[in-house]
Design a protein around this motif. Structure first.
Motif, PDB file in Angstrom:
ATOM      1  N   PHE A 115      12.103   3.913  -1.768  1.00  0.00           N
ATOM      2  CA  PHE A 115      12.036   2.924  -0.697  1.00  0.00           C
ATOM      3  C   PHE A 115      12.420   1.586  -1.319  1.00  0.00           C
ATOM      4  O   PHE A 115      11.744   1.096  -2.234  1.00  0.00           O
ATOM      5  CB  PHE A 115      10.614   2.855  -0.115  1.00  0.00           C
ATOM      6  CG  PHE A 115      10.511   1.932   1.064  1.00  0.00           C
ATOM      7  CD1 PHE A 115      10.851   2.370   2.341  1.00  0.00           C
ATOM      8  CD2 PHE A 115      10.084   0.613   0.901  1.00  0.00           C
ATOM      9  CE1 PHE A 115      10.749   1.515   3.430  1.00  0.00           C
ATOM     10  CE2 PHE A 115       9.981  -0.223   1.991  1.00  0.00           C
ATOM     11  CZ  PHE A 115      10.315   0.216   3.260  1.00  0.00           C
ATOM     12  N   ASN A 116      13.554   1.007  -0.853  1.00  0.00           N
ATOM     13  CA  ASN A 116      14.096  -0.219  -1.450  1.00  0.00           C
ATOM     14  C   ASN A 116      14.365  -0.025  -2.941  1.00  0.00           C
ATOM     15  O   ASN A 116      14.102  -0.921  -3.770  1.00  0.00           O
ATOM     16  CB  ASN A 116      13.178  -1.414  -1.225  1.00  0.00           C
ATOM     17  CG  ASN A 116      13.095  -1.793   0.253  1.00  0.00           C
ATOM     18  OD1 ASN A 116      14.038  -1.520   1.018  1.00  0.00           O
ATOM     19  ND2 ASN A 116      12.007  -2.419   0.652  1.00  0.00           N
ATOM     20  N   GLY A 117      14.797   1.179  -3.319  1.00  0.00           N
ATOM     21  CA  GLY A 117      15.150   1.452  -4.710  1.00  0.00           C
ATOM     22  C   GLY A 117      13.988   1.822  -5.593  1.00  0.00           C
ATOM     23  O   GLY A 117      14.175   2.117  -6.777  1.00  0.00           O
ATOM     24  N   MET A 118      12.755   1.863  -5.060  1.00  0.00           N
ATOM     25  CA  MET A 118      11.569   2.192  -5.868  1.00  0.00           C
ATOM     26  C   MET A 118      11.078   3.587  -5.496  1.00  0.00           C
ATOM     27  O   MET A 118      11.028   3.938  -4.307  1.00  0.00           O
ATOM     28  CB  MET A 118      10.450   1.183  -5.602  1.00  0.00           C
ATOM     29  CG  MET A 118      10.759  -0.225  -6.119  1.00  0.00           C
ATOM     30  SD  MET A 118       9.400  -1.369  -5.798  1.00  0.00           S
ATOM     31  CE  MET A 118       9.557  -1.573  -4.034  1.00  0.00           C
ATOM     32  N   PRO A 119      10.749   4.417  -6.547  1.00  0.00           N
ATOM     33  CA  PRO A 119      10.234   5.770  -6.258  1.00  0.00           C
ATOM     34  C   PRO A 119       8.852   5.682  -5.571  1.00  0.00           C
ATOM     35  O   PRO A 119       8.133   4.713  -5.736  1.00  0.00           O
ATOM     36  CB  PRO A 119      10.131   6.413  -7.639  1.00  0.00           C
ATOM     37  CG  PRO A 119      10.002   5.270  -8.580  1.00  0.00           C
ATOM     38  CD  PRO A 119      10.790   4.142  -8.011  1.00  0.00           C
ATOM     39  N   ASN A 120       8.560   6.754  -4.836  1.00  0.00           N
ATOM     40  CA  ASN A 120       7.295   6.799  -4.078  1.00  0.00           C
ATOM     41  C   ASN A 120       6.098   6.770  -5.032  1.00  0.00           C
ATOM     42  O   ASN A 120       6.083   7.454  -6.048  1.00  0.00           O
ATOM     43  CB  ASN A 120       7.246   8.069  -3.221  1.00  0.00           C
ATOM     44  CG  ASN A 120       6.058   8.061  -2.292  1.00  0.00           C
ATOM     45  OD1 ASN A 120       4.956   8.367  -2.680  1.00  0.00           O
ATOM     46  ND2 ASN A 120       6.329   7.703  -1.034  1.00  0.00           N
ATOM     47  N   SER A 121       5.110   5.964  -4.679  1.00  0.00           N
ATOM     48  CA  SER A 121       3.854   5.892  -5.447  1.00  0.00           C
ATOM     49  C   SER A 121       2.770   5.318  -4.536  1.00  0.00           C
ATOM     50  O   SER A 121       3.029   4.912  -3.400  1.00  0.00           O
ATOM     51  CB  SER A 121       4.030   5.000  -6.684  1.00  0.00           C
ATOM     52  OG  SER A 121       4.314   3.659  -6.297  1.00  0.00           O
ATOM     53  N   MET A 122       1.540   5.275  -5.052  1.00  0.00           N
ATOM     54  CA  MET A 122       0.431   4.715  -4.290  1.00  0.00           C
ATOM     55  C   MET A 122       0.500   3.191  -4.377  1.00  0.00           C
ATOM     56  O   MET A 122       0.605   2.620  -5.453  1.00  0.00           O
ATOM     57  CB  MET A 122      -0.920   5.207  -4.846  1.00  0.00           C
ATOM     58  CG  MET A 122      -2.114   4.794  -3.997  1.00  0.00           C
ATOM     59  SD  MET A 122      -3.679   5.293  -4.733  1.00  0.00           S
ATOM     60  CE  MET A 122      -3.512   7.059  -4.710  1.00  0.00           C
ATOM     61  N   ALA A 123       0.453   2.492  -3.205  1.00  0.00           N
ATOM     62  CA  ALA A 123       0.554   1.040  -3.163  1.00  0.00           C
ATOM     63  C   ALA A 123      -0.720   0.400  -3.699  1.00  0.00           C
ATOM     64  O   ALA A 123      -1.799   1.001  -3.626  1.00  0.00           O
ATOM     65  CB  ALA A 123       0.818   0.575  -1.734  1.00  0.00           C
ATOM     66  N   PRO A 124      -0.645  -0.848  -4.228  1.00  0.00           N
ATOM     67  CA  PRO A 124      -1.839  -1.533  -4.746  1.00  0.00           C
ATOM     68  C   PRO A 124      -2.895  -1.731  -3.660  1.00  0.00           C
ATOM     69  O   PRO A 124      -4.089  -1.537  -3.911  1.00  0.00           O
ATOM     70  CB  PRO A 124      -1.308  -2.876  -5.251  1.00  0.00           C
ATOM     71  CG  PRO A 124       0.144  -2.650  -5.477  1.00  0.00           C
ATOM     72  CD  PRO A 124       0.591  -1.643  -4.492  1.00  0.00           C
ATOM     73  N   ASN A 125      -2.455  -2.166  -2.432  1.00  0.00           N
ATOM     74  CA  ASN A 125      -3.453  -2.366  -1.371  1.00  0.00           C
ATOM     75  C   ASN A 125      -4.060  -1.031  -0.930  1.00  0.00           C
ATOM     76  O   ASN A 125      -5.194  -0.970  -0.470  1.00  0.00           O
ATOM     77  CB  ASN A 125      -2.850  -3.113  -0.191  1.00  0.00           C
ATOM     78  CG  ASN A 125      -1.504  -2.546   0.229  1.00  0.00           C
ATOM     79  OD1 ASN A 125      -0.980  -1.631  -0.412  1.00  0.00           O
ATOM     80  ND2 ASN A 125      -0.916  -3.095   1.296  1.00  0.00           N
ATOM     81  N   THR A 126      -3.280   0.070  -1.082  1.00  0.00           N
ATOM     82  CA  THR A 126      -3.853   1.403  -0.793  1.00  0.00           C
ATOM     83  C   THR A 126      -4.937   1.754  -1.798  1.00  0.00           C
ATOM     84  O   THR A 126      -6.028   2.226  -1.432  1.00  0.00           O
ATOM     85  CB  THR A 126      -2.746   2.470  -0.823  1.00  0.00           C
ATOM     86  OG1 THR A 126      -1.744   2.137   0.136  1.00  0.00           O
ATOM     87  CG2 THR A 126      -3.309   3.849  -0.514  1.00  0.00           C
ATOM     88  N   ALA A 127      -4.669   1.551  -3.097  1.00  0.00           N
ATOM     89  CA  ALA A 127      -5.675   1.847  -4.129  1.00  0.00           C
ATOM     90  C   ALA A 127      -6.913   0.987  -3.937  1.00  0.00           C
ATOM     91  O   ALA A 127      -8.061   1.460  -4.067  1.00  0.00           O
ATOM     92  CB  ALA A 127      -5.059   1.613  -5.510  1.00  0.00           C
ATOM     93  N   ALA A 128      -6.717  -0.320  -3.605  1.00  0.00           N
ATOM     94  CA  ALA A 128      -7.871  -1.197  -3.374  1.00  0.00           C
ATOM     95  C   ALA A 128      -8.674  -0.734  -2.161  1.00  0.00           C
ATOM     96  O   ALA A 128      -9.914  -0.744  -2.173  1.00  0.00           O
ATOM     97  CB  ALA A 128      -7.382  -2.635  -3.176  1.00  0.00           C
TER      98      ALA A 128
END
Length: 902
Positions: A115-128
């Motif tokens: 997404f926008n050139g970045m591989p899928n991962s858990m977002a910081p606000n999701t982890a928080a």
């Protein structure tokens, strides 16, 4: 109010689990819709979906009913897993420790999904958000509800920003620079799970301000959802229209502001209307409650004013603050003339005033006065004897606030007490006169005094015993008068000077007054006794007449206990107490027993005017209602039995005992007691069925006996008389054909005809009831014995007791006895093979005893049972409430015993 319900919490948990499961399915089968939901959204990370499943499961288990330790511990394990993974991911964002935990599942697919050139991962606000959610669930598990609510509120804010950002295409709201943003479905799941935590215990914490029953909470429940949903939706549509060129941004903002003003104005009006309706309903309910309270107060006031005793309240300085009508009627005063104008001591008899207040104040120090005798002065000057009880009411500081006094009319009882006192005084006077004569003429009347039932004791001023009769010596637990005479009371009864008894005697001695009283006295040997003493001053000191009333006191105690038991028994009666309107039969009161007995709540009896009639059995309804109505019109108490249908469909028989309260010649209230007689009715029905079965058995046995008698009659006619007549016919035929032997054949035929007539006579005699009116039972039995055809002339022996009086026994019963003996003799002749038979008739105590015994072969009762003959005997015995006993065994003969009540 509790919002949402546990079901809604579980629904939110299931929703989160389902969305997360669909995401994992999308990763498994490369379905972008299941992973993203929106085309412009980033896909939810697989590890994020797993954490949502763990969070949803933990929330579901925490609110599962019934709750247990295993479920709670499992939920905590899931929470700790979520907490641990979210902390690991946050440490990776801080570049402290990167485990790549969010790339463990579908690693290859996750790297290719960019997404926008970045591989899928858990977002910081999701982890928080997961850290806050797990913490909130953990606090919720340990009942720290307020902390859990505040944490879930933060999660709601983060998720709401994400949803708004996607809706308005504001990337700053759902993503952090240089990091992958939160997915749309991730924000949606966070909103569901955080709201479920927030409202799972809506009656606790700050959320209770939104869910309470008050007007502010109602307004918040209307305005809060609208304040979120309406601006969101209006802003979305206006911004979308402006972006399409329908109007400029300035016009769009103007439209938004104008719409918000009108919409929120309408919402405020709607909220005000709802609150007003709520408050109006509250006002109506308060009015209803006030009306009920007023009626209750009037009822209490009526009970207070018309009580069978007087009530008044007195201030600490003695002024009457309140008084009921009963006492005013007794005294003849008006309410206005007494309250706050008269003191209680003003209406006391002047002679009793000082003495009363001395005892009154002493007892009132203990906060209670009970049964104090006094005399009140009525307005017309008459005296009213009363018993007074009072209770002191104190304020919080312990100071006397007021005194509440109960007054009971003592007039009738005082008249009785005066009569008894006068009688006792006259009796004591007579006794004292007799005692004086005894002292003056001791030798002449000593025997009389010594043998009086009451004890007599004369003591001098030093409390030395001068005289004691035999009864007094026995009462004092001594055996000889030498053990008392010459000794003081203190020497013979150590410690007596410290007892209330001695105080009364000393008062009589010092003040030279007489006294009659009852007391319990403990003797030196430990025994105790109750005594009634009549004390009279005499020149020598005191004359004391003593009557021991220990047994009387025991009897009184037993009587009181029996009264208590009787009261307890009455209170435990299994009945329904009720009151109803005599015109409509609508119930105004019903006891709790109605709900236990019939199953219907008490409220239905009260609130449904025709409840009673509607639940009477269809077959009883018309006559029961009409009967009760007719008796009410006739103004008479009545009792009747009918059936009611219980809530579970069971039929209950009731006996209703009804009384009427009449006022001005008209019934104003019905009251009664419904008693459950279902079991009695069942027993009556069972008894009727048993009586019917018994009657059928008797009829069947009678028919069998008749058939047996007919068979025996036919057999006897066929086997005996018919054979004899056949021989006669043969001889007559031979005589007709052989004239030489005609005379011999005719002679033999004549003999056989005589024998046939004799047999017919015996058969008739056994069938026809003997006449017992002239001959009596004894002669009838002797005739029966003579008719027995047996080689042994003494085959049957008859024993009738001299005490047996035939005149006192009913003739029908004697005939029954004759038939029983006859039946048993027939049985013996047919089956017993006996050589001797003994018949006994005599009286035993209050019973008539009949026995028929033989020395025949006997039989086994258990194997043989009862034949028709014995059944016939048994039925005959039962007709006169008798009893029958058979004593027999194989080879040991048989004895039939019959007992009739005389």
């Amino acid at each position: 109010m509790k919002l949402p319900s546990i079901f809604s919490v579980k629904t939110a948990s299931v929703f989160v689990i389902v969305i997360s499961g669909l995401v994992i399915t999308g990763w498994q089968f490369d379905n972008n819709f299941l992973k993203e939901l929106l085309p412009t959204s980033v896909a939810m990370n697989p590890m994020t979906a797993v954490l949502f499943i763990f969070s949803g499961l933990s929330l579901f288990l925490l609110f599962h009913k019934p709750q247990n330790r295993i479920l709670k511990k499992t939920a905590i394990v899931f929470i700790i897993i979520v907490l641990f993974i979210s902390v690991l991911k946050l440490l990776a964002f801080l570049k402290l420790f990167d485990t790549g935990i969010d790339r463990l599942l579908y690693s290859r697919k996750v790297e290719l999904n960019t997404f926008n050139g970045m591989p899928n991962s858990m977002a910081p606000n999701t982890a928080a958000s997961f850290l806050l959610t797990a913490s909130a669930l953990l606090f919720l598990a340990f009942r720290k509800i307020s902390i859990a609510q505040y944490l879930s509120l933060l999660v709601t804010g983060i998720a709401l920003l994400s949803i708004i950002g996607y809706s308005y295409d504001a990337t700053t709201f759902y993503g952090i620079a240089s990091f992958l943003p939160m997915a749309f479905n991730t924000g949606l799941c966070f909103i569901f799970i955080s709201l479920a935590i927030l409202f799972s215990n809506s009656d606790h914490g700050f959320v209770s301000e939104l869910t309470g029953p008050y007007g502010g909470a109602r307004a918040a429940r209307i305005l809060l959802p609208a304040s979120i949903a309406i601006p969101f939706m209006l802003g979305f549509f206006i911004l979308d229209s402006a972006s399409k060129g329908y109007y400029s941004i300035i016009i769009g903002i103007s439209l938004l502001v104008t719409a918000l003003i009108f919409i929120f104005g309408f919402l405020i009006w709607l909220t005000a209307k709802s609150i007003n309706r709520f408050e109006l309903r509250g006002i109506k309910e308060r009015k209803i409650a006030d009306e009920k309270l007023r009626k209750a107060a009037e009822h209490v006031l009526d009970l207070y004013n018309n009580a069978p005793c007087g009530y008044h309240t007195v201030s600490p300085n003695g002024y009457i603050l309140e008084i009921n009508k009963t006492e005013l009627n007794w005294l003849g005063y008006e309410y206005e003339d007494v309250v706050n104008k008269m003191r209680f001591q003003d209406i006391l008899n002047e002679n009793d005033r000082n003495n009363f207040w001395t005892h009154y104040n002493q007892r009132l120090d203990k906060e209670e006065v009970k049964d104090l005798l006094a005399e009140l002065i009525c307005s017309n000057g008459s005296v009213l004897p009363v018993l007074i009880s009072a209770v002191a009411v104190k304020d919080a500081e312990g100071k006397l606030f007021e005194i509440r006094i109960t007054v009971i009319d003592y007039t009738e009882r005082k008249l009785q007490d005066d009569k008894i006192k006068q009688f006792n005084l006259e009796l004591e006077k007579q006794v004292l006169e007799q005692a004086q004569l005894v002292i003056d003429k001791e030798q002449k009347y000593r025997f009389l005094l010594q043998n009086m039932r009451e004890g007599i004791l004369i003591v001098n001023y030093e409390w030395r015993c001068l005289f004691a009769n035999t009864s007094l010596i026995r009462q004092s637990r001594h055996s000889r008068e030498e053990e008392l005479l010459g000794y003081t009371l203190m020497e013979k009864f150590p410690g007596i000077e410290h007892t209330p008894l001695f105080n009364i005697l000393d008062n009589c001695m010092q003040n030279r007054i007489q006294e009659i009283f009852e007391t319990e006295f403990a003797f030196p040997d430990g025994s105790k006794g109750w005594f009634k003493l009549s004390v009279q001053p005499v020149p020598e000191g005191l004359f004391i007449l003593v009557a021991e009333i220990t047994e009387q006191k025991k009897a009184e105690t037993e009587f009181q206990q029996s009264q208590l038991k009787y009261a307890a028994l009455m209170n435990s009666l299994d009945g329904i107490v009720w009151e109803a309107d005599p015109k409509t039969f609508a119930f105004s009161f019903i006891s709790k027993q109605a709900e236990r007995l019939l199953g219907y709540p008490v409220e239905r009896w009260i609130n449904e005017p025709t409840f009673w009639a509607d639940h009477i059995h269809d077959d009883d309804r018309d006559w029961a209602v009409n009967y009760c109505l007719q008796c009410t019109l006739e103004k008479r108490p009545h009792q009747f039995e009918y059936r009611m249908i219980a809530e579970n469909g069971r039929i209950v028989w009731l006996r209703d005992i009804v009384s009427l309260e009449i006022e001005n010649g008209e019934p104003i209230k019905l009251s009664g007691l419904m008693v459950d007689i279902t079991e009695r009715k069942k027993m009556e029905e069972e008894l009727a069925n048993k009586m019917l079965e018994k009657q059928k058995l008797i009829t069947e046995t009678t028919i069998l006996a008749q058939e047996k008698e007919r068979n025996e009659l036919g057999q006897e006619l066929h086997d005996n008389i018919n054979q004899i007549l056949s021989v006669v016919k043969l001889y007559l035929g031979m005589a007709k054909s052989d004239q030489n032997s005609e005379k011999d054949f005719i002679g033999q035929s004549h003999q056989y005809l005589d024998e046939a007539m004799s047999e017919i006579r015996k058969l008739s005699h056994s069938l026809v009831a003997p006449s017992l009116g002239e001959d009596g039972l004894k002669n009838a039995l002797e005739g029966l014995i003579k008719s027995v055809n047996h080689p042994n002339n003494n085959f049957v022996q008859l024993f009738i007791d001299d005490n047996y009086n035939e005149q006192t026994v009913e003739k029908n019963k004697e005939l029954m006895i004759y038939r029983i003996i006859q039946e048993q003799l027939i049985n013996i002749l047919k089956y017993a093979q006996a050589n001797n038979v003994k018949i006994t008739v005599k009286k035993k105590s209050e019973e008539l005893y009949i026995a028929v015994s033989d020395d025949g072969v006997g039989f086994d009762v258990n194997e043989t049972g009862k034949g028709i003959g014995l059944k016939n005997i048994s039925n005959r015995v039962g007709l006169y409430s008798g009893s029958m006993n058979i004593i027999t065994a194989p080879g040991k003969g048989c004895t039939l015993e019959v007992y009739f009540p005389n």
